[in-house]
Design a protein around this motif. Sequence first.
Motif, PDB file in Angstrom:
ATOM      1  N   ALA A 132       0.871  -1.119   0.115  1.00 58.32           N
ATOM      2  CA  ALA A 132       0.044  -0.045   0.024  1.00 58.32           C
ATOM      3  C   ALA A 132       0.793   1.030  -0.097  1.00 58.32           C
ATOM      4  O   ALA A 132       0.333   2.328  -0.463  1.00 58.32           O
ATOM      5  N   TRP A 133       2.162   1.116   0.641  1.00 56.87           N
ATOM      6  CA  TRP A 133       2.742   2.583   0.704  1.00 56.87           C
ATOM      7  C   TRP A 133       4.336   2.221   0.245  1.00 56.87           C
ATOM      8  O   TRP A 133       4.822   1.458   0.347  1.00 56.87           O
ATOM      9  N   GLU A 267      -9.321  -3.059   6.596  1.00 56.25           N
ATOM     10  CA  GLU A 267      -8.406  -2.322   5.824  1.00 56.25           C
ATOM     11  C   GLU A 267      -7.108  -1.829   6.794  1.00 56.25           C
ATOM     12  O   GLU A 267      -5.966  -1.568   6.358  1.00 56.25           O
ATOM     13  N   THR A 271      -3.433  -2.662   5.439  1.00 56.76           N
ATOM     14  CA  THR A 271      -2.658  -1.579   4.904  1.00 56.76           C
ATOM     15  C   THR A 271      -2.292  -0.399   5.873  1.00 56.76           C
ATOM     16  O   THR A 271      -1.506   0.344   5.642  1.00 56.76           O
TER      17      THR A 271
END
Length: 410
Positions: A132-133, A267, A271
Amino acid sequence: MRGDPAEILPRVAAQAKVDLVTWSRRYEGATIALDAAIKSTLTEAGHRVSTFNAALLNEPWQVTTKTGDPMKVFSPYWRAARALGEPPAPDPAPARIVPLTLPAGLAGMAISREDLALEPTQPDWAGGLREAWAPGEASAARALTDFLTGPLDGYGEGRNRPDYVSTSRLSPHLRFGEIGPRQIWHATRSAVESGEASASSSDSEKFLSEIGWREFSYHLLFYHPELATRNFNARFDAFPWRRDAAALKAWQRGATGYPIIDAGLRELWTTGWMHNRVRMIVASFLIKHLLIDWREGEAWFWDTLVDADPANNAASWQWVAGSGADAAPYFRIFNPVTQGLKFDPDGLYVRRWVPEIAALPDALIHEPWKADAGTLRRADVALGETYPKPIVDLDAGRERALAALAATRD
Ligand SMILES: Cc1cc2nc3c(=O)[nH]c(=O)nc-3n(C[C@H](O)[C@H](O)[C@H](O)COP(=O)(O)OP(=O)(O)OC[C@H]3O[C@@H](n4cnc5c(N)ncnc54)[C@H](O)[C@@H]3O)c2cc1C
């Protein structure tokens, strides 16, 4: 190097013949004391020391009431902050940085994933975070540009929607200083003025006021260093919280039987981030429907968020609990079904994070317990087996919460 930085830094500075030591100021109780100790030992040892503010638009003590007291309410806080004028533009990056060569005897330690065992392997629960990052300054700058030329347009309304990318997702970058609020401020202004961003001024003002909420949180934390552990409003000290380990675990794992709650907490686990609207819904559910102390939720978020921030997390949890400064009143209790229908109207967000109920029709995706046996069978859902039944009745939970509030008042 390990040990007390207040002791080590002057040694390093002396041996490496450092003239000036400079850093960005920090504003939480323990770090303020640490920075002060480092500063005084360095000064006593004859070094020049200079600290500056790169973390906030304004110093926490710059914004006060007319009588010089700390602020407790956001709107006047933000008016007073705006009355100070435009925040200073960020300085350009230094033309040259000379890396510090550590003198012999003060060898540093290599920072590598392997040496420090920084990342989990078995099980590798950080896979979703990596996906995600992309940490770092370059990716923070990219996220800002993408946001200014994209979701800023319509942000005023869009920011409530978790079912598409409606916000900047700059929070982890801000948290780790990969971008500063003054950079965000001036980039936003110039993108709107130059027409590079097609957003209206009300969208950009709304966005800048969210940066203002971050400032306000730091203002509160600066004057109330125990914000993460102590009720801002002492009336809540007598609140009859329930201890319910099973309910807390169901909430943490995203197994409450309320799809929007479960989607948010999954979520978060996958994430390390959760949309602001959903943060409010899950926090309200824990504190009010489950009657569990807001500090339990604060602690879980602190452990799992990639943007876990000492000011924003503590202030926001107290805001939802009603125990904070300028907080939402305790009796405002979010209904997770109504919130889901309003802010995830097509169920896209829920379907993404709670795939085991994805085949339910839109009308039932936020309340699967209302589906008849045939609908559940066709969607391959067995309530209580493939997806939990609701762990609390919404009306009963709400009544219990209101009774607890009334008892505290008495
Ligand atoms: C219970 C709860 C816990 C929270 N914990 C944190 C936390 O640990 N760290 C954190 O950074 N934010 C926290 N927030 C605030 C908010 O949810 C996040 O800042 C936001 O979702 C980050 O996403 P974004 O960068 O896309 O936000 P955007 O909407 O793009 O906003 C830009 C920036 O403004 C600031 N901001 C936005 N909304 C808020 C807000 N409500 N309060 C304070 N600052 C805000 C953040 O720095 C954010 O990065 C929490 C909110 C709640 C309700």
